[in-house]
Design a protein around this motif. Structure first.
Motif, PDB file in Angstrom:
ATOM      1  N   VAL A 102       0.842  -1.205   0.000  1.00 53.44           N
ATOM      2  CA  VAL A 102       0.000   0.000   0.000  1.00 53.44           C
ATOM      3  C   VAL A 102       0.872   1.248   0.000  1.00 53.44           C
ATOM      4  CG1 VAL A 102      -1.786   1.257   1.250  1.00 53.44           C
ATOM      5  CG2 VAL A 102      -1.832  -1.239   1.192  1.00 53.44           C
ATOM      6  N   ALA A 103       1.961   1.220   0.774  1.00 56.69           N
ATOM      7  CA  ALA A 103       2.853   2.379   0.832  1.00 56.69           C
ATOM      8  C   ALA A 103       3.539   2.616  -0.508  1.00 56.69           C
ATOM      9  CB  ALA A 103       3.893   2.182   1.932  1.00 56.69           C
ATOM     10  N   LYS A 104       3.854   1.547  -1.232  1.00 53.17           N
ATOM     11  CA  LYS A 104       4.517   1.713  -2.533  1.00 53.17           C
ATOM     12  C   LYS A 104       3.602   2.383  -3.543  1.00 53.17           C
ATOM     13  CE  LYS A 104       7.787  -2.118  -2.107  1.00 53.17           C
ATOM     14  NZ  LYS A 104       8.195  -3.441  -2.626  1.00 53.17           N
ATOM     15  N   VAL A 105       2.305   2.187  -3.397  1.00 57.78           N
ATOM     16  CA  VAL A 105       1.370   2.870  -4.289  1.00 57.78           C
ATOM     17  C   VAL A 105       1.487   4.385  -4.121  1.00 57.78           C
ATOM     18  CG1 VAL A 105      -1.071   3.188  -4.836  1.00 57.78           C
ATOM     19  CG2 VAL A 105      -0.194   0.906  -4.323  1.00 57.78           C
ATOM     20  N   PHE A 106       1.596   4.825  -2.880  1.00 54.58           N
ATOM     21  CA  PHE A 106       1.763   6.260  -2.637  1.00 54.58           C
ATOM     22  C   PHE A 106       3.109   6.749  -3.155  1.00 54.58           C
ATOM     23  CE2 PHE A 106      -1.559   5.327   0.481  1.00 54.58           C
ATOM     24  CZ  PHE A 106      -2.416   6.399   0.283  1.00 54.58           C
ATOM     25  N   ALA A 150       3.802   9.703  -5.846  1.00 52.87           N
ATOM     26  CA  ALA A 150       4.685  10.834  -5.518  1.00 52.87           C
ATOM     27  C   ALA A 150       5.707  11.077  -6.624  1.00 52.87           C
ATOM     28  CB  ALA A 150       5.389  10.561  -4.194  1.00 52.87           C
ATOM     29  N   TRP A 151       6.298  10.007  -7.186  1.00 56.55           N
ATOM     30  CA  TRP A 151       7.269  10.189  -8.266  1.00 56.55           C
ATOM     31  C   TRP A 151       6.609  10.806  -9.490  1.00 56.55           C
ATOM     32  CZ3 TRP A 151      12.076  10.739  -7.655  1.00 56.55           C
ATOM     33  CH2 TRP A 151      12.802   9.987  -6.706  1.00 56.55           C
ATOM     34  N   ASP A 199       1.713  12.719  -0.496  1.00 57.62           N
ATOM     35  CA  ASP A 199       1.628  11.278  -0.750  1.00 57.62           C
ATOM     36  C   ASP A 199       2.700  10.516   0.016  1.00 57.62           C
ATOM     37  OD1 ASP A 199      -0.520  11.653  -2.446  1.00 57.62           O
ATOM     38  OD2 ASP A 199       0.743  11.844  -4.237  1.00 57.62           O
ATOM     39  N   LEU A 200       3.875  11.081   0.105  1.00 54.71           N
ATOM     40  CA  LEU A 200       4.964  10.400   0.811  1.00 54.71           C
ATOM     41  C   LEU A 200       4.756  10.405   2.322  1.00 54.71           C
ATOM     42  CD1 LEU A 200       7.873  11.774  -1.369  1.00 54.71           C
ATOM     43  CD2 LEU A 200       7.059   9.421  -1.287  1.00 54.71           C
ATOM     44  N   ASP A 201       4.081  11.420   2.822  1.00 54.25           N
ATOM     45  CA  ASP A 201       3.742  11.413   4.258  1.00 54.25           C
ATOM     46  C   ASP A 201       2.817  10.243   4.571  1.00 54.25           C
ATOM     47  OD1 ASP A 201       5.287  13.616   4.729  1.00 54.25           O
ATOM     48  OD2 ASP A 201       3.624  15.050   4.610  1.00 54.25           O
ATOM     49  N   GLN A 202       1.857   9.960   3.665  1.00 53.96           N
ATOM     50  CA  GLN A 202       0.982   8.811   3.853  1.00 53.96           C
ATOM     51  C   GLN A 202       1.767   7.503   3.772  1.00 53.96           C
ATOM     52  OE1 GLN A 202      -2.255   8.693   4.621  1.00 53.96           O
ATOM     53  NE2 GLN A 202      -2.398  10.916   4.745  1.00 53.96           N
ATOM     54  N   ALA A 203       2.725   7.462   2.871  1.00 54.34           N
ATOM     55  CA  ALA A 203       3.506   6.231   2.698  1.00 54.34           C
ATOM     56  C   ALA A 203       4.321   5.902   3.941  1.00 54.34           C
ATOM     57  CB  ALA A 203       4.419   6.359   1.479  1.00 54.34           C
ATOM     58  N   VAL A 204       5.021   6.889   4.484  1.00 55.73           N
ATOM     59  CA  VAL A 204       5.856   6.618   5.671  1.00 55.73           C
ATOM     60  C   VAL A 204       5.002   6.427   6.911  1.00 55.73           C
ATOM     61  CG1 VAL A 204       7.831   7.858   4.714  1.00 55.73           C
ATOM     62  CG2 VAL A 204       6.164   9.101   6.098  1.00 55.73           C
ATOM     63  N   LYS A 205       3.751   6.932   6.890  1.00 61.03           N
ATOM     64  CA  LYS A 205       2.842   6.677   8.018  1.00 61.03           C
ATOM     65  C   LYS A 205       2.387   5.231   8.011  1.00 61.03           C
ATOM     66  CE  LYS A 205      -1.409   8.434  10.119  1.00 61.03           C
ATOM     67  NZ  LYS A 205      -2.526   9.437   9.987  1.00 61.03           N
ATOM     68  N   GLU A 208      12.453   3.310   0.227  1.00 65.54           N
ATOM     69  CA  GLU A 208      12.133   4.008  -1.014  1.00 65.54           C
ATOM     70  C   GLU A 208      11.260   5.232  -0.746  1.00 65.54           C
ATOM     71  OE1 GLU A 208      13.485   3.364  -3.790  1.00 65.54           O
ATOM     72  OE2 GLU A 208      14.544   1.606  -3.047  1.00 65.54           O
ATOM     73  N   ALA A 209      10.379   5.149   0.240  1.00 65.21           N
ATOM     74  CA  ALA A 209       9.527   6.289   0.562  1.00 65.21           C
ATOM     75  C   ALA A 209      10.357   7.431   1.145  1.00 65.21           C
ATOM     76  CB  ALA A 209       8.434   5.871   1.544  1.00 65.21           C
ATOM     77  N   TRP A 210      11.302   7.104   2.008  1.00 69.06           N
ATOM     78  CA  TRP A 210      12.148   8.139   2.592  1.00 69.06           C
ATOM     79  C   TRP A 210      13.071   8.754   1.544  1.00 69.06           C
ATOM     80  CZ3 TRP A 210      10.763  10.291   6.830  1.00 69.06           C
ATOM     81  CH2 TRP A 210      10.123   9.555   7.840  1.00 69.06           C
TER      82      TRP A 210
END
Length: 466
Positions: free
Chosen positions: A239-243, A247-248, A262-268, A275-277
């Motif tokens: 799910v985080a990779k989708v965000f 973002a990219w 979007d990346l804030d949602q991913a790291v949450k 990859e999110a960071w």
């Protein structure tokens, strides 16, 4: 009838006494007497007969049971002989009242006859006394509020037609009985086939009830529901990779704030997704938030220590914020974990620049590191020019060469961007700021904003314009 009899008796008595002349003593015909003295006897008889008919009709109309009782009393009392083929014990199903005692009881004592009106009582009493064949009226039998169902016992003689099915009201269901251990089934002989049938109810064999049998509905086929395996929830990392992918896409379009959301949602969702960071650090770097970007790259390196791009990016920012020593450390680690040959050669060039600005002998160390690499493909000619193995003209010829292939790697844009940048760095380290400025301007002219050398050329020009 009594009035008619009385009238006949009186007329007979008068005739015997000589009050009424007979045919033999009749006087001769006199027209005068015949016309003026009519005979009253026929009128008296007709009136008495009419009165008797009215009284009898009244009795029959208001009390028909008296006539039926009289007929039943006149008939001889004879009990019908039961037929061996059809006689059967009677079972009484009481609907409204409790069932009577099955023990046979003696003949019931007749109750007193119903009370009649006084005029009718006198009439009936006189009729009973004068009638020679009259008998006392029987009383009606008491009615029993029950329904009798006749169940004939099994007989070798088949019954041609069953009796019509009686309408039986549903009685309250009996209380459920506790099951007994292994009840022995009873058997009853079938009248038609002669075979023994098993009585699975555990009761004594009973006679077959001649009630219209309703066909039992066929059991509905049971649906076999095969339980499906529950769908496993999607892993949080997926799910985080989708965000991250969203973002990219936003970064490529220049929507850095949207990418950061979007990346804030991913790291949450997945705090340890490197990859999110890394993408978050890149969005912060493009937004001009260098310190935030360095922190994001550090989180990516903590989640994945061999993340070569995060090490390279943090070393790049450390170099341009003035921390050349930490930049050297990051580039050394990046070239050690880099698997792509071209990426490793770029790491050698940036390590050379970091060491030079950290007051170290970067050129000698570059020669040692490059001795293990293949310097034929790009950026090998660029490393050879820095080491003094080829001149600037040969380097420019390698940058400008175009094979005409759409899938040429690296592209001509990449070669011009990276080549002119390090030509300017080499001129700047040699003290030729004018040549360095011209080289950095050529880098910006390529428009290759996706490469770090484009951003670095802008930084170097800003330093030259101070």
């Amino acid at each position: 009838m009594s009035y008619i009899l009385e009238a006949l008796k009186k007329s007979d008595a008068e005739r015997k006494r000589g009050e009424i002349p007979t045919l033999g003593h009749a006087s001769p015909f006199s027209p005068t007497l015949s016309a003026h003295a009519p005979n009253p006897v026929p009128w008296i008889l007709a009136g008495a007969l009419g009165l008797a008919v009215l009284i009898l009709a009244n009795v029959i109309y208001y009390r028909p049971d008296m006539l039926e009782s009289a007929n039943s009393e006149n008939a001889p009392h004879s009990s019908p002989q039961p037929n061996a083929a059809t006689a059967a014990p009677q079972r009484t199903l009481d609907v409204a009242t409790p069932a009577p005692d099955p023990t046979p009881t003696p003949a019931q004592t007749p109750a007193p006859p119903p009370t009649l009106p006084p005029p009718l009582q006198d009439t009936v009493q006189e009729h009973v006394q004068e009638s020679a064949v009259a008998e006392p009226l029987p009383l009606p039998e008491p009615q029993v509020s029950s329904i009798t169902v006749h169940k004939p016992m099994p007989s070798p003689t088949p019954i041609s037609a069953p009796a019509p099915a009686p309408i039986i009201e549903s009685a309250p269901e009996p209380a459920p009985q506790a099951p007994t251990a292994d009840p022995k089934p009873d058997t009853v002989q079938n009248q038609e086939t002669g075979e023994a049938e098993v009585n699975t109810d555990g009761d004594a064999p009973q006679a077959e009830t001649h009630v219209a049998a309703m066909p039992k509905p066929l059991p509905k086929p049971s649906l076999i529901v095969v339980p499906q395996a529950p769908i496993p929830p999607k892993p949080q990392a997926e799910v985080a990779k989708v965000f991250v992918e969203k973002a990219w896409s936003a970064i490529d379009k220049g929507f850095y704030n949207q990418a950061l959301r979007d990346l804030d949602q991913a790291v949450k969702i997945e705090p340890n997704l490197a990859e999110a960071w890394f993408a978050r650090g890149w969005a912060n770097e493009k937004s001009g938030k260098e310190l935030s970007a360095i922190g994001d790259y550090a989180r990516a390196i903590a989640a994945k220590p061999d993340h070569a791009f995060a090490l390279f990016s943090r070393g790049y920012l450390n170099l341009y914020i003035g921390d050349a020593r930490h930049a050297v450390t990051d580039f050394v680690r990046a070239q050690g974990v880099a698997k792509d040959p071209s990426f490793r050669l770029y790491s050698h060039l940036w390590l050379y620049l970091s060491r030079t600005r950290a007051q170290q002998d970067g050129l000698a160390q570059l020669g040692k590191d490059a001795a293990k690499e293949d310097l034929t493909p790009w950026p090998g000619p660029l490393v050879r020019h820095v080491l003094g193995q080829i001149d600037e003209a040969a380097l420019i010829a390698a940058m400008e060469s175009d094979t005409g292939k759409a899938d040429q790697h690296p592209s001509q844009q990449e070669r011009r961007c990276t080549g002119y940048f390090f030509l300017g760095i080499n001129a700047l380290l040699n003290g030729d700021k004018a040549s360095a400025r011209r080289a950095f301007e050529k880098v910006l002219a390529t428009g290759a904003v996706q490469f770090r050398q484009y951003d670095a050329a802008k930084r170097e020009l800003d330093r030259l314009n101070l």
